[in-house]
Enzyme design. Sequence first.
Site, short mmCIF file in Angstrom:
data_model
loop_
_atom_site.label_atom_id
_atom_site.label_comp_id
_atom_site.label_asym_id
_atom_site.label_seq_id
_atom_site.Cartn_x
_atom_site.Cartn_y
_atom_site.Cartn_z
N ARG A 160 0.84 -1.20 0.00
CA ARG A 160 0.00 0.00 0.00
C ARG A 160 0.88 1.25 0.00
NH1 ARG A 160 -4.79 -1.75 4.36
NH2 ARG A 160 -5.23 -3.77 3.36
N ARG A 202 2.08 0.88 10.45
CA ARG A 202 1.64 1.30 9.12
C ARG A 202 2.83 1.25 8.16
NH1 ARG A 202 -2.99 3.80 7.75
NH2 ARG A 202 -3.43 4.21 9.94
N GLU A 257 -6.69 -0.68 15.58
CA GLU A 257 -7.29 -1.66 14.68
C GLU A 257 -6.31 -2.75 14.28
OE1 GLU A 257 -8.16 -2.38 10.12
OE2 GLU A 257 -8.30 -0.27 10.71
N ARG A 315 1.13 -6.11 12.85
CA ARG A 315 0.43 -5.49 13.98
C ARG A 315 0.27 -6.46 15.14
NH1 ARG A 315 -3.91 -0.84 12.20
NH2 ARG A 315 -2.55 0.19 10.71
#
Length: 429
Positions: free
Chosen positions: A264, A279, A351, A394
């Site tokens: 991404r 991230r 999240e 994560r």
Amino acid sequence: MLDIKYVRENQEAVAEAMKNRNASWDAERFSSLDENRRAAIVKEEALQQERNAASKSIGEMMREGKKDEAETAKERVRAINEELDEISAKREAIDAELHDLMLHVPNIPCAATPVGKDETENPERRRWGTPRDFAAEGFEPKPHWDLGTDLDILDFERGNKISGSRFTVLGGAGARLERALINYFLDTHTSRGFKEWWPPVVVKRETMVGTGQLPKFEDDAYHVSGDMFLIPTAEVTLTNLHAGEVLDADTLPRWYTAFTPCFREEAGSAGRDTRGIIRQHEFDKVEMVKFATPEDSDNQLESMTAEAEYLLQQLGLPYRVISLCTGDLGFSARQTYDVEVWLPSYNGYKEISSCSNCGDFQARRANIKYRDPANFKGSRYLHTLNGSGLPAGRTMAAIMENYQQADGTIKVPDVLVPYMGTDVIKPVE
């Protein structure tokens, strides 16, 4: 993609849904294109009928010796064909413009999705586990980026040297923990009814369009040679496995899972989660995808969310589940539960899994249907669902922070010990 017939007949409901989603909606443009398209179709059909009638009459005229009248009819057929070419070209142009418009329109939230402006209005549904009280244990917890550096299992400098910002090199026990998590996730899913796949990570444009990543989010996608893309999630490949297919109802629901690296650009995320491995531009994730009948998809969403929760429970990581409101809902989703894991470095929940029911939105884009002869004729669009199960990075960060010890070591969760071959991660001596 939304059903054009539904949009045409429910303009107010669509406008209200887009307002609740903070999404733009050009109702006038849609109506104009839709009306012009239907008018062109009516004209096409009328010309085709006239041409067929004229063509049929030519043979009769020739048999009756009416050559002049037959020649006149032939001229009319040629004129109709020219007119048909013109009107068909016009209709095709309108079709393309209307199709492009609809590709940019997000899904309509279902009734179970709470109305809200943004993430601050996402209601919490439940919690599991209690965060550790490090103060009571007499030490200050470190963030995973410091833990990883001290233990020499996360190397941010070399990741940046090799590939740039938001890339990380894992070494030693860090690499082994990543692999352990991937294997544990897959072993758990496959033992609980999921079929494992090993799909490509490079896909065609139409594959990305099928699940809603394109055209709206092209800035977030990694382009490779030609018109090909690196996948942002295995949702793309798993869902498109059945693109253009009609499945039998008695084979539904289908539960699929796959591990893939994900890519991404993270456009527009400057300044967000810049430290650590929360991230990244490239990360590993195990994905869940389901295909279900419309009547069963809500139940499948609940079971998919429970599957992500089960992994966190087995790992002993505190989490909460929230329901995304309309203003925070993903483009393709009609309903979403986010599972958020406790991270001491944030002193809050972050999240780790997002489980969504997309209804028939993706199925329309990718043309995925099912047949059920006992209940209806022909075929209908099925429902697709997807969810993280889970991202390795994560989860690794959560394990490192929640299982750290006062001496700087990290206890390995019991379920991962067989995969790791050790019950503690220590500094390399």
